[in-house]
Every structure is written in C-alpha cells, then in structure tokens.
Design a protein around this motif. Structure first.
Motif, short mmCIF file in Angstrom:
data_model
loop_
_atom_site.label_atom_id
_atom_site.label_comp_id
_atom_site.label_asym_id
_atom_site.label_seq_id
_atom_site.Cartn_x
_atom_site.Cartn_y
_atom_site.Cartn_z
N TYR A 105 1.60 -1.41 -0.15
CA TYR A 105 0.00 0.19 0.08
C TYR A 105 0.62 1.45 0.02
O TYR A 105 0.09 2.63 0.52
CB TYR A 105 -1.19 0.33 1.29
CG TYR A 105 -1.49 -1.46 1.44
CD1 TYR A 105 -2.99 -0.92 0.00
CD2 TYR A 105 -1.94 -2.39 1.70
CE1 TYR A 105 -4.49 -2.30 0.33
CE2 TYR A 105 -2.30 -3.52 1.62
CZ TYR A 105 -3.79 -3.12 0.86
OH TYR A 105 -4.53 -4.52 0.64
N VAL A 106 2.15 1.17 -0.50
CA VAL A 106 2.56 2.32 -0.65
C VAL A 106 3.59 3.04 -2.04
O VAL A 106 3.14 1.77 -2.81
CB VAL A 106 4.12 2.59 0.28
CG1 VAL A 106 3.67 1.75 1.36
CG2 VAL A 106 5.10 0.89 -0.26
N ASN A 107 3.96 3.80 -1.80
CA ASN A 107 5.04 4.15 -4.20
C ASN A 107 5.89 3.17 -3.37
O ASN A 107 6.79 3.25 -2.59
CB ASN A 107 5.55 5.56 -3.61
CG ASN A 107 3.74 6.72 -3.34
OD1 ASN A 107 2.92 5.64 -4.39
ND2 ASN A 107 3.37 7.76 -3.74
N SER A 116 0.27 4.30 -3.14
CA SER A 116 -0.41 5.29 -2.20
C SER A 116 -1.01 6.60 -2.58
O SER A 116 -2.34 6.68 -2.72
CB SER A 116 0.79 5.92 -1.19
OG SER A 116 0.14 6.77 -0.36
N GLY A 151 -0.71 -0.74 6.30
CA GLY A 151 -1.56 0.19 5.30
C GLY A 151 -2.15 0.43 6.07
O GLY A 151 -2.44 2.08 5.90
N ARG A 154 -0.44 2.54 8.08
CA ARG A 154 0.65 3.91 7.40
C ARG A 154 -0.06 4.92 7.46
O ARG A 154 0.37 6.10 6.61
CB ARG A 154 1.24 3.00 6.70
CG ARG A 154 2.37 3.55 6.10
CD ARG A 154 1.75 4.01 4.36
NE ARG A 154 2.53 5.47 3.71
CZ ARG A 154 1.70 5.78 2.68
NH1 ARG A 154 0.61 6.31 2.32
NH2 ARG A 154 2.34 6.84 2.27
N PHE A 155 -1.14 4.50 5.83
CA PHE A 155 -1.88 5.89 5.43
C PHE A 155 -2.82 6.68 6.36
O PHE A 155 -2.76 8.33 6.91
CB PHE A 155 -3.12 4.97 5.33
CG PHE A 155 -3.24 4.91 3.43
CD1 PHE A 155 -2.60 5.60 2.52
CD2 PHE A 155 -3.15 3.23 3.04
CE1 PHE A 155 -2.15 5.71 1.19
CE2 PHE A 155 -2.91 2.66 2.16
CZ PHE A 155 -2.36 3.43 1.06
N ASN A 211 7.45 5.82 5.04
CA ASN A 211 6.70 4.75 5.35
C ASN A 211 6.73 4.24 6.40
O ASN A 211 5.33 3.21 6.87
CB ASN A 211 6.41 3.80 4.23
CG ASN A 211 6.41 4.65 3.00
OD1 ASN A 211 5.17 4.93 2.40
ND2 ASN A 211 7.43 4.50 2.06
#
Length: 292
Positions: A105-107, A116, A151, A154-155, A211
């Motif tokens: 769920y990240v770049n 992301s 994710g 983190r978001f 992240n």
C-alpha cells in the motif's frame, strides 16, 4: 503471508444479494496512476437501496499479502458482519476493499508502483463519487490485516486529517532496522526479498523511514492523538508481528496517545482473524456513531 480457508466454493459475481438485502458490489476502475485495472468490492448495507437519499460512513478494508479484494467476503466475513447487524451490534456503513497485490500500500522505492498515490488521489475520490458516501473526515475510517494492517496504520498515521479511526489485525509491523533487513536480503530470505521489491535492494533508508508507521506516529503525534486507534495480534504469530504490535503499544503509551491494543492467543491465520473481526467492526461502528 496469510493463507485463508475458503468457506465458499464459488466465486463472487458482480453483485450478490443477501436475505437482509445487503449486497456486495464488485467492479473495477482503470487507474491512470498505476496504468492498470484495479478491482474492488463494496459491501452495501441493507438500507442502501431502500433509502436512496441517505449517505453513509465508509470503512476501507485492506487485504493481506496473497489475497485480494474478495477475500473478506469469501471467507465468512460477510456473514459475520450481517449477523452483527441483525444483532444491532453494528450500524450501517459501507465497507470498501481495494485490490493491492503485493504493494504494501505504498509507492515503491523505484517509483514504478505508486499505490499510495493511487489510493489517496484516485481511488478514494472515485469511491466517493460513485457511492453515496459522507465525505467528511469523521465518516471515513480504515482497517486491514497483515500487510493491510501495515497499510491501514501507515495511511492513518501519515494522513490523520483524512481518517477519523484506524484499526489493524496482525499488522505487518517490522521492527528490524534497514541495516538488519539488508543483511537478510543478502541472505536471500523470502520476507527480505518481498520487502526489497517494495522498499529497495538494498533498502532505501529514506523511503523506509517515510513509510514507517512508528516514525509517522512520532512525527505526527499531535494529529494522531485525534484518531481512534485499535489493533490486535496473536501471541504466536508466525512472522513475529506481535513484537511490532507490542512496540507500537509501548510507543503510543509513552507518548500518551489513546489507543486500544489486545494480545490474544493465536497465530497468523484465518481462524485468528475470524475470531476477532467482529470487535473490529464494532469498534468502527461505535466511532461512526459517536461522531455523527
């Protein structure tokens, strides 16, 4: 990482109706940012069709590694949520499950996969434009399991102005340093190879830090204090994620950030997830209700 027991032998169709008139809408959007089609499912509450003027809170549910947007509903989660509704333990809100593959769920560090950016800039606006969703922060929450738990945290910790609540089960919280991960990459361990494909090989230290839920929680602690936070983990997790969960609990406690944490008997399995998803849903329902 997670292997689910399949409760249903059939595939989900685009729309599935339940006796309580809730339904699951599965569809796809062509992402400009990712350059590919992304599938998703939305669990619509019973009143969605019968009360066409009503707008609803939304809970984004992030799946684990090796799973997809249908996993929650194909493993008994749909029936469990319907039972909670019938028992008046949860209210009406939408549950949205996007496909994420192995993105964490990240770049990605190399910039090739901008998940992301897709989720924040493209997916959430698309969902809010195509479903009757209340668009204010207090009506938007996020949860996940394993990779999805990472994710979700983190978001929420990176964008606490966007979400009112966050929860996670068996979140993939890794306490190893980038140096330790580099050693594991050189040794060729499966987990390290997976992380290397997302965070760089060797690990891109700046990207890892940006992240890292622990770093984000510290960086944004004033804003994170406004979030409702819940997470749990099994005490016999095969990937030692209980170590990360305990570390996050310790950090949030030391920083006086209100949260709810439970260490339960169990491992990293579908049976563990199924045993505790009910309290996750009740947690979010209570928060939605408190912030109407």
């Amino acid at each position: 990482m997670l292997r689910w027991r399949r409760f249903f032998p059939f595939l989900l169709f685009l729309t599935i109706s339940a006796s309580a008139q809730s339904r699951i809408d599965c569809n796809a959007l062509k992402s400009r940012i990712l350059g590919e089609t992304v599938h998703y499912c939305v669990l619509l509450p019973p009143s969605y069709d019968s009360v066409p003027a009503k707008h609803y809170p939304v809970l984004y549910f992030l799946h684990g590694l090796g799973e997809n947007e249908q996993t929650l509903f194909k493993t008994g989660g749909w029936n469990l949520i319907e039972d909670l509704r019938q028992q008046h333990k949860v209210g009406d809100f939408l549950i949205v499950t996007p496909e994420a593959k192995a993105s964490f769920y990240v770049n990605s560090a190399n910039g090739k996969v901008r998940y992301s950016d897709f989720f924040l800039q493209e997916f959430i606006p698309y969902i809010e434009a195509n479903y009757r969703i209340r668009r204010e922060r207090k009506a938007r929450a996020i949860t996940g399991i394993s990779m999805g738990g990472y994710g979700a945290l983190r978001f929420a910790f990176a964008k606490p102005d966007m979400f009112s609540a966050v929860s996670a089960q068996s979140a993939a919280l890794i306490t190893d340093s980038p140096k330790e991960l580099d050693a594991a990459l050189r040794a060729g361990t499966p987990r390290a190879r997976l992380l290397g494909s997302v965070f760089g090989n060797p690990i891109d230290v700046a990207h890892w830090k940006q992240n890292d839920p622990f770093w984000l929680a510290r960086k944004n602690k004033a804003e994170i204090g406004k979030l409702a936070i819940y997470f749990n983990c099994g005490n016999d997790d095969e990937y030692d994620f209980e170590v990360g969960a305990a570390a996050l609990d310790k950090q949030l406690t030391e920083e006086h950030i209100k949260h709810e944490y439970h260490l339960y008997p169990g491992n990293h399995s579908a049976s563990y997830f199924g045993a505790h998803i009910g309290e996750v849903m009740e947690f979010h329902s209570q928060i939605f209700g408190a912030w109407k």
